[in-house]
Design an enzyme around this catalytic site. Structure first.
Site, PDB file in Angstrom:
ATOM      1  N   HIS A 356       0.798  -1.231   0.000  1.00 35.81           N
ATOM      2  CA  HIS A 356       0.000   0.000   0.000  1.00 35.81           C
ATOM      3  C   HIS A 356       0.827   1.275   0.000  1.00 35.81           C
ATOM      4  CE1 HIS A 356      -3.895  -2.002   0.987  1.00 35.81           C
ATOM      5  NE2 HIS A 356      -3.078  -2.869   1.555  1.00 35.81           N
ATOM      6  N   LYS A 544      -8.974  13.438   4.947  1.00 37.32           N
ATOM      7  CA  LYS A 544      -8.038  12.318   4.899  1.00 37.32           C
ATOM      8  C   LYS A 544      -7.012  12.534   5.992  1.00 37.32           C
ATOM      9  CE  LYS A 544      -7.085  13.539   0.540  1.00 37.32           C
ATOM     10  NZ  LYS A 544      -7.152  12.301  -0.207  1.00 37.32           N
ATOM     11  N   ARG A 545      -6.121  11.550   6.209  1.00 42.52           N
ATOM     12  CA  ARG A 545      -5.073  11.768   7.186  1.00 42.52           C
ATOM     13  C   ARG A 545      -4.225  12.978   6.826  1.00 42.52           C
ATOM     14  NH1 ARG A 545      -4.199   7.908  11.272  1.00 42.52           N
ATOM     15  NH2 ARG A 545      -2.405   9.179  11.807  1.00 42.52           N
ATOM     16  N   LYS A 550       0.181  14.519   1.177  1.00 41.95           N
ATOM     17  CA  LYS A 550      -1.218  14.735   0.783  1.00 41.95           C
ATOM     18  C   LYS A 550      -1.503  16.227   0.559  1.00 41.95           C
ATOM     19  CE  LYS A 550      -2.927  10.591   3.190  1.00 41.95           C
ATOM     20  NZ  LYS A 550      -3.571   9.723   2.195  1.00 41.95           N
ATOM     21  N   THR A 652      -8.845   6.179  -1.779  1.00 41.99           N
ATOM     22  CA  THR A 652     -10.158   5.532  -1.932  1.00 41.99           C
ATOM     23  C   THR A 652     -11.250   6.560  -1.675  1.00 41.99           C
ATOM     24  OG1 THR A 652      -9.819   4.746   0.322  1.00 41.99           O
ATOM     25  CG2 THR A 652      -9.536   3.143  -1.430  1.00 41.99           C
ATOM     26  N   LYS A 656     -15.138   7.437  -3.444  1.00 36.53           N
ATOM     27  CA  LYS A 656     -16.402   7.689  -2.729  1.00 36.53           C
ATOM     28  C   LYS A 656     -17.025   8.995  -3.201  1.00 36.53           C
ATOM     29  CE  LYS A 656     -14.282   5.313   1.112  1.00 36.53           C
ATOM     30  NZ  LYS A 656     -13.385   5.472   2.271  1.00 36.53           N
TER      31      LYS A 656
HETATM   32  C1  26Y Z   1       4.049   0.534   9.706  1.00 37.83           C
HETATM   33  C2  26Y Z   1       3.172   1.682  10.098  1.00 37.83           C
HETATM   34  C3  26Y Z   1       3.916   2.966  10.253  1.00 37.83           C
HETATM   35  C4  26Y Z   1       2.064   1.882   9.099  1.00 37.83           C
HETATM   36  C5  26Y Z   1       0.758   1.799   9.552  1.00 37.83           C
HETATM   37  C6  26Y Z   1      -0.286   2.019   8.694  1.00 37.83           C
HETATM   38  C7  26Y Z   1       2.303   2.178   7.770  1.00 37.83           C
HETATM   39  C8  26Y Z   1       1.241   2.389   6.895  1.00 37.83           C
HETATM   40  C9  26Y Z   1      -0.069   2.316   7.352  1.00 37.83           C
HETATM   41  C10 26Y Z   1      -1.217   2.588   6.500  1.00 37.83           C
HETATM   42  C11 26Y Z   1      -1.107   2.875   5.220  1.00 37.83           C
HETATM   43  C12 26Y Z   1      -2.260   3.241   4.399  1.00 37.83           C
HETATM   44  O1  26Y Z   1      -3.354   3.446   4.882  1.00 37.83           O
HETATM   45  N1  26Y Z   1      -2.040   3.333   3.085  1.00 37.83           N
HETATM   46  C13 26Y Z   1      -3.110   3.724   2.177  1.00 37.83           C
HETATM   47  O2  26Y Z   1      -3.749   2.550   1.719  1.00 37.83           O
HETATM   48  C14 26Y Z   1      -4.879   2.847   0.927  1.00 37.83           C
HETATM   49  C15 26Y Z   1      -5.554   1.548   0.578  1.00 37.83           C
HETATM   50  O3  26Y Z   1      -4.793   0.846  -0.349  1.00 37.83           O
HETATM   51  C16 26Y Z   1      -4.468   3.635  -0.300  1.00 37.83           C
HETATM   52  O4  26Y Z   1      -5.628   4.000  -1.006  1.00 37.83           O
HETATM   53  C17 26Y Z   1      -3.693   4.886   0.080  1.00 37.83           C
HETATM   54  O5  26Y Z   1      -3.202   5.524  -1.071  1.00 37.83           O
HETATM   55  C18 26Y Z   1      -2.548   4.493   1.001  1.00 37.83           C
HETATM   56  O6  26Y Z   1      -1.884   5.664   1.472  1.00 37.83           O
END
Ligand code: 26Y
Length: 812
Positions: A356, A544-545, A550, A652, A656
């Site tokens: 991701h 969003k976050r 972003k 995503t 929406k």
């Molecule tokens: C390891 C820790 C620091 C960590 C925890 C959560 C690293 C990443 C994440 C979460 C990442 C995340 O939410 N990524 C998002 O995933 C979505 C679903 O695929 C994408 O649409 C989005 O672009 C992406 O930033």
């Protein structure tokens, strides 16, 4: 099943009485919510059992979706929708004096995720059940989910999210399905008389993983799958063992706490991997409990272990559960006596992995020392996987030390989780076309060269049931009235709406619905944030976050620029706008928090200046969540998807918004590229550098933000207001860090580079919005072309290409 309203009313009144000792007349909203929840859960139970039995009897393959996050939000409305009981219950409740919408508000959001990755997992569960696939979630039942965000003086303050303070009506505790998870201790490999190596693990600490199962109901079928959330509990036995070992019988509570903290809270950071021991414990806890439980389910089938991959698919949502690979190896070898090769073949054939992110700071690596001490047996297995992998590389590319060094799983004292995930699985997918291309061509190029057949794309999707049918009833009704209801089962049929693209009266109706939703949101905002906004203005939304990439900062700087224009040129007229933000920053992300403060400062200046506040308003909605998103998205005109090209894997939210008729203002990044492909230039607003240009700048280092600053008066004037005396800085140094980030540290995310084209595009939007009919046509085309982004399509692709499964649920 209560098949009519009267039966429902009867059952509901009885439930109030038996569960809560209340009469309808004296029941509060909370009482009514609890009674309704428990009633609906009972209704699901029958099909839940039936589905489980069917899966076991058919022996068909089960998918286990391992994820550290499931951002499921509220369930009452969606469960009723999927059970097709919504209108019956709504009317029944009304006759008893309750409003279903208000009861829904009584439910706490299950915020067991940070953002995109967690919400995607929740949409996938909904699609799996709705399409009748045997797919289940394995996650952690965090006692505290994503923190509760408060804003004090414009600053973010985090409070614990006590979502379990009121009982979570949907879960069922299943102690009969508990498993034990071991940490620490010493491992010895002992040769048996028969010459076999046996693993002896002693002096470990053991925690019990108790599952809490949440039913996942399919839409319009009888399939009910399971989201199994694991909770950590200490047992008396472990505590006694530990206490006797340490010769200390007084630390019962401390020991219990140290074990139970494993499922205490969700790490609220999705941007910076920080190598925390407790996080690694959480990851292994989920993985070990989940793999043990999947293997146990398989054992019930009485089949040879070699056929495990035909009966179970273990999917890992990013690398967070990557320890599934060594854990399955451990169970196959140590508990079932398989040899390495056989265990490896089974493991690789069972595991698949979704990536991701390409952001290097979010890639997981764990210090070898930490893994070795916390998970000694798992570390031995990782080390062996690495040894054998490097050996095989050496055989193919003898002497190519560089290649081996860059592909190794264990290197420079760290375990690289992405490498482990790629080597140990049979499928690796990105989440949008552009993202997968970047993985193949750049970020994971040598891996792609090594295993090209493993890489594939699965563009993300969202469940149109929650994000359109449920959150936007009037729009759903208009769609059904005009093209029939087949789109609900087959969202690509939304395309049939194209026939109305020049139908003025249809477009007017569409406009009316958007207007209605905007008025509802305006009312809500009045109560929630105390700000009066104009429903006739453009609702321009970024939710969003909060992340550097972003670029909420670009949005905020644009608002400052507009403000300056209005202030300096009395005749300047703009189409009225309301800028709406929602964003949580990771608690330790200093820069992100400064941007939140800046947005609040800008809002304060703009909203309180009578010279401008009839033309623009700025609203920051605190504590952004799934349930807030459900209110905001249907009311949006402009969907801000303005990440630095190449950085947003997919997004995503963009999908929406599109499905609810908002127009995208976006860079050619993530799935925006595919939105653009579907709607064409005229129905999306794109701007800014392309991903190739961004990546080229990173490579050649030729970008100079100072040059942009010096050459563009608008940039210079706006940036100077951050540090020189201005209505925004008020002479303070609050925003010096933002200025430094942009100028001194050369603007990593190209905010200044894209500023001019962003401003120009925004101005074009302002003009276009005035042509109501044309705008609604654009909006309709977006809705009509959004069917591709239903997660049903995504899940069908995972099912046929990766998991190789057919629907085996109960399909009415
Ligand atoms: C390891 C820790 C620091 C960590 C925890 C959560 C690293 C990443 C994440 C979460 C990442 C995340 O939410 N990524 C998002 O995933 C979505 C679903 O695929 C994408 O649409 C989005 O672009 C992406 O930033």
């Amino acid at each position: 099943m209560f098949s009519n309203k009267e039966d429902f009313k009867q059952a509901f009144s009885e439930r109030l009485q038996t569960d809560l000792g209340k009469k309808v007349e004296s029941a509060s909203e909370v009482d009514a919510y609890r009674a309704l929840g428990s009633l609906v859960k009972d209704e699901m139970n029958r099909n839940w059992l039936k589905t489980a039995r069917q899966y076991e009897e058919s022996k068909e393959k089960q998918v286990y979706y391992f994820s550290m996050e499931f951002l499921i939000g509220r369930l009452l409305g969606n469960n009723l929708l999927n059970m097709q009981l919504l209108s019956l219950v709504k009317e029944g409740l009304e006759e008893l004096g309750f409003s279903l919408t208000e009861l829904e508000e009584e439910e706490n959001d299950a915020g067991l995720g940070n953002g995109g990755l967690g919400r995607l997992a929740a949409c996938f569960l909904d699609s799996l059940a709705s399409l009748g696939y045997a797919g289940h979630g394995y996650g952690i039942r965090y006692k505290y989910g994503m923190f509760d965000q408060r804003i004090i003086d414009g600053y973010q303050v985090e409070l614990p999210d006590r979502w379990l303070a009121r009982e979570f009506v949907w879960e069922v505790r299943r102690p009969d399905e508990a498993v034990e998870v071991r940490f620490g201790g010493e491992v010895d490999m002992v040769r048996t008389k028969a010459g076999r190596l046996e693993c002896h693990h002693d002096h470990y600490e053991q925690v019990r993983a108790i599952p809490y199962d949440v039913p996942v109901v399919g839409y319009g079928n009888d399939t009910v799958n399971t989201l199994r959330l694991w909770s950590a509990e200490a047992t008396d036995h472990d505590t006694l063992v530990k206490a006797s070992k340490d010769d200390d019988f007084n630390n019962f509570l401390e020991h219990k706490r140290s074990l139970e903290e494993i499922s205490e809270f969700l790490y609220p950071d999705d941007s910076h991997e920080d190598g925390k021991r407790l996080r690694l414990k959480q990851e292994y806890f989920l993985v070990s409990a989940g793999v043990q439980s999947a293997v146990r389910n398989f054992e019930r089938l009485n089949l040879p272990l070699a056929s495990f991959p035909e009966h179970a698919a273990l999917h890992i949502n990013d690398t967070h559960p990557a320890l599934v690979i060594p854990e399955l190896m451990r169970i196959l070898m140590d508990d079932h006596g398989l040899g390495w090769e056989e265990a490896w073949e089974i493991t690789q054939a069972s595991v698949s992995y979704t990536n991701h992110t390409t952001l290097s700071e979010a890639l997981e690596t764990w210090p070898v020392g930490l893994v070795r001490s916390l998970l000694p047996r798992i570390y031995m297995i990782i080390d062996e996987i690495n040894e054998r992998f490097c050996q095989s590389l050496w055989e193919k590319h003898p002497g190519d030390f560089d290649r081996i060094a860059s592909l190794a799983i264990v290197a420079d004292g760290f375990v690289k989780m992405a490498h482990l995930s790629i080597v140990g699985s049979h499928s690796i997918n990105g989440v949008a076309k552009l993202h997968t291309d970047i993985l193949k061509k750049r970020e994971m190029k040598i891996f792609y060269d090594t295993f090209p057949e493993r890489f594939n794309n699965k563009t993300n999707g969202i469940t149109h049931r929650r994000w359109l049918l449920h959150s936007n009833e009037p729009l759903s009704k208009l769609i059904t009235d005009s093209i029939g209801d087949q789109w609900i089962q087959e969202p690509e049929r939304l395309e049939d709406l194209m026939q109305f693209k020049s139908d003025r009266s249809f477009l007017k109706e569409l406009n009316g619905i958007k207007q209605q939703k905007k008025e509802e949101l305006a009312d809500f905002i009045k109560g929630y944030a105390g700000i009066q906004i104009d429903p006739a203005s453009i609702f321009d939304v970024q939710i969003k976050r909060l992340h550097g990439y972003k670029r909420q900062l670009l949005n905020a700087l644009h608002i400052m620029h507009l403000y300056n224009q209005l202030k300096t040129d009395r005749r300047y007229k703009m189409t009225p706008r309301t800028f709406i933000f929602g964003a949580k920053a990771a608690p330790s992300y200093h820069f992100a928090k400064k941007v939140i403060k800046l947005i609040h400062t800008v809002a304060d200046v703009v909203n309180n200046d009578p010279a401008v506040n009839n033309q623009m308003k700025v609203v920051f909605l605190p504590n952004y969540s799934v349930s807030l998103a459900e209110k905001i998205i249907p009311a949006t005109n402009i969907s801000e998807q303005i990440s630095t090209a190449s950085k947003e894997a997919s997004g995503t939210g963009n999908m929406k918004f599109m499905m609810n008729g908002a127009l995208t203002l976006g860079t050619m990044d993530g799935a925006n590229v595919e939105i653009h492909e579907l709607v064409g230039d005229d129905h999306i607003y794109t701007f800014g550098l392309s991903s190739d240009e961004v990546l080229e700048y990173y490579k050649n280092g030729h970008y100079s933000s100072r040059q942009v600053y010096e050459q563009d008066d608008r940039v210079r004037h706006t940036l100077d207001q951050l540090i020189h005396y201005s209505p925004f800085s008020k002479g303070e140094t609050e925003f010096q860090d933002i200025y430094d980030n942009l100028i001194t540290f050369n603007d990593e995310y190209f905010v200044l580079k894209d500023f001019a084209s962003y401003i120009d595009t925004q101005a074009r939007i302002g003009k276009d919005y005035k042509d109501v009919n044309l705008w609604n046509k654009k909006s309709l085309i977006n809705i009509a072309r959004s069917g591709k982004f239903s997660s049903d399509r995504t899940i069908q692709e995972y099912a046929s290409d990766i998991w190789k499964i057919q629907p085996t649920g109960i399909l009415k």
